[in-house]
Design an enzyme around this catalytic site. Structure first.
Site, PDB file in Angstrom:
ATOM      1  N   GLU A 170      21.509  82.313  23.092  1.00 51.45           N
ATOM      2  CA  GLU A 170      22.769  81.662  22.773  1.00 51.45           C
ATOM      3  C   GLU A 170      23.441  81.098  23.834  1.00 51.45           C
ATOM      4  O   GLU A 170      24.022  80.021  23.928  1.00 51.45           O
ATOM      5  CB  GLU A 170      23.817  82.650  21.942  1.00 51.45           C
ATOM      6  CG  GLU A 170      23.080  82.794  20.485  1.00 51.45           C
ATOM      7  CD  GLU A 170      22.898  81.636  19.823  1.00 51.45           C
ATOM      8  OE1 GLU A 170      23.886  80.545  19.967  1.00 51.45           O
ATOM      9  OE2 GLU A 170      22.246  81.580  18.769  1.00 51.45           O
TER      10      GLU A 170
ATOM     11  N   TYR B 156      32.134  81.471  18.371  1.00 51.84           N
ATOM     12  CA  TYR B 156      30.887  80.888  18.030  1.00 51.84           C
ATOM     13  C   TYR B 156      29.788  81.972  18.347  1.00 51.84           C
ATOM     14  O   TYR B 156      28.914  82.481  17.617  1.00 51.84           O
ATOM     15  CB  TYR B 156      30.555  79.682  18.426  1.00 51.84           C
ATOM     16  CG  TYR B 156      28.907  79.351  18.583  1.00 51.84           C
ATOM     17  CD1 TYR B 156      28.355  79.198  17.123  1.00 51.84           C
ATOM     18  CD2 TYR B 156      28.476  79.374  19.487  1.00 51.84           C
ATOM     19  CE1 TYR B 156      27.195  79.191  17.075  1.00 51.84           C
ATOM     20  CE2 TYR B 156      26.941  79.219  19.453  1.00 51.84           C
ATOM     21  CZ  TYR B 156      26.240  79.125  18.205  1.00 51.84           C
ATOM     22  OH  TYR B 156      24.934  79.185  18.237  1.00 51.84           O
TER      23      TYR B 156
ATOM     24  N   ASP C 135      29.275  75.746  15.568  1.00 54.99           N
ATOM     25  CA  ASP C 135      28.996  74.836  16.504  1.00 54.99           C
ATOM     26  C   ASP C 135      28.965  73.532  16.276  1.00 54.99           C
ATOM     27  O   ASP C 135      29.448  72.992  14.986  1.00 54.99           O
ATOM     28  CB  ASP C 135      27.490  75.044  17.161  1.00 54.99           C
ATOM     29  CG  ASP C 135      26.352  74.873  16.188  1.00 54.99           C
ATOM     30  OD1 ASP C 135      26.726  74.569  15.179  1.00 54.99           O
ATOM     31  OD2 ASP C 135      25.238  75.059  16.498  1.00 54.99           O
TER      32      ASP C 135
END
Length: 349
Positions: free
Chosen positions: A33, A116, A134
């Site tokens: 991520e 997020y 996102d």
């Protein structure tokens, strides 16, 4: 039409086979991520593999040297992400006994992890019902539901967060979150999405109202700042002089060359710059132009000129972090992309 089920059905057919989708290890998911923030999967995948090979566990990452981390990160940009990763790994090792958190409320406390990323890690690792938001998800929701509230406004963030969380109710968070992100990345693309084959075409607001190219709406970006960097290449036998960048500006803790920043591009070749160089390196210094380029960052455009200096005198402030290194040593140092590009183009081993 059931929006969520159609998204998941599409995902089962079209999803990419990505390594972080085969694990529920929060550390591995965290790596992916952070590396993929503002980075295409195709670009980020090799970095993910290199980081995981170098640091197979958070314990290994916590023991890493910052210079090694920045070197592995070289070319991705946004170098604060690499530094934040090292800080976070050490925090996890110290305060979580080397076990990466899987709950949103614990993740959000860690450096470099925003809403997020915390939602993504918690839902993918433990199935926690936290909706991800996102750029891909913003785009899908805006187009399908016809929402023209700017996605980068405080009102937009609240509106889309509430909608995304409502849509997640009753769903498998791990699957649904992955599905809607992938749908946005591959099907509902920013430009020229293939709406003809979209499973949501019949009920998509943007398609029915011919607003696909208008949504999502964003507030105008700030005007980028122009900067003008003049780098000097000083050699002493087989060694070259490098500078370690400090705090408070771009490329913190990366290595470049001695630098003179000017106020405008007109100074790059005029007599004023020539005089500044002679004031800094001696009146008899010989100046040769080597290369000029432009480097675009999120909030800045850097116009860069490289000069070779001969017959120079070094007179730096005592606080300057400079040193002579061999070419082999130079290759091991973390560098901004524009510096690495110059080295590959103009410096030979």
């Amino acid at each position: 039409m059931n929006f969520q089920k159609e998204i998941e059905k599409w995902y089962e057919i079209h999803k990419r086979d990505l390594p972080w989708r085969h694990t529920r290890d929060a550390y591995v998911i965290w790596l992916s991520e952070i590396i993929l923030q503002q980075t295409r999967v195709e670009q980020g995948l090799p970095y993910f593999k290199r980081f995981l090979e170098a640091y197979p566990s958070v314990k290994d990452f916590a023991a890493a040297d910052e210079q090694q981390v920045l070197k592995l990160w070289q070319g991705l940009g946004y170098y604060s992400r690499g530094r934040n990763m090292l800080f976070t790994a050490r925090e996890v090792e110290k305060y979580h006994e080397g076990c990466f958190p899987v709950q949103y409320e614990e993740l959000i406390k860690l450096k470099g992890i925003g809403e997020y990323t915390a939602a993504a890690i918690s839902s993918f690792s433990s199935g926690e019902a936290r909706a991800v938001l996102d750029g891909n998800v913003f785009r899908v929701l805006s187009r399908y539901f016809g929402i023209d509230t700017p996605i980068n406004s405080s009102e937009g963030k609240k509106e889309f967060t509430a909608l995304a969380q409502e849509l997640l109710k009753g769903q498998n968070a791990m699957v649904y979150n992955q599905a809607i992100m992938e749908f946005g990345a591959l099907q509902c693309k920013p430009k020229s999405p293939d709406c003809i084959v979209c499973p949501l075409q019949e009920s998509c607001y943007a398609l029915r109202h011919k607003r696909v190219n208008d949504l999502p709406v964003k507030l105008k970006k700030l005007v980028k700042r122009n900067r003008y960097f003049n780098y000097f290449i000083l050699k002493q036998g087989e060694k070259i002089l490098v500078n370690k960048r400090g705090e408070g500006d771009i490329w913190q803790h990366l290595y470049d060359f001695p630098l003179l920043e000017t106020l405008s591009e007109h100074e790059l070749f005029n007599q004023d710059l020539d005089q500044q160089i002679r004031n800094a390196y001696g009146k008899d210094v010989l100046i040769r132009s080597l290369m000029a380029t432009k480097h675009v960052l999120t909030h800045q455009i850097i116009y860069v000129q490289f000069f070779a200096l001969d017959n120079y005198i070094i007179n730096f402030n005592s606080g300057a972090d400079i040193k002579w290194v061999s070419r082999a040593e130079l290759d091991e140092l973390p560098q901004p992309k524009v510096i690495a590009g110059f080295i590959n183009a103009k410096l030979t081993k």
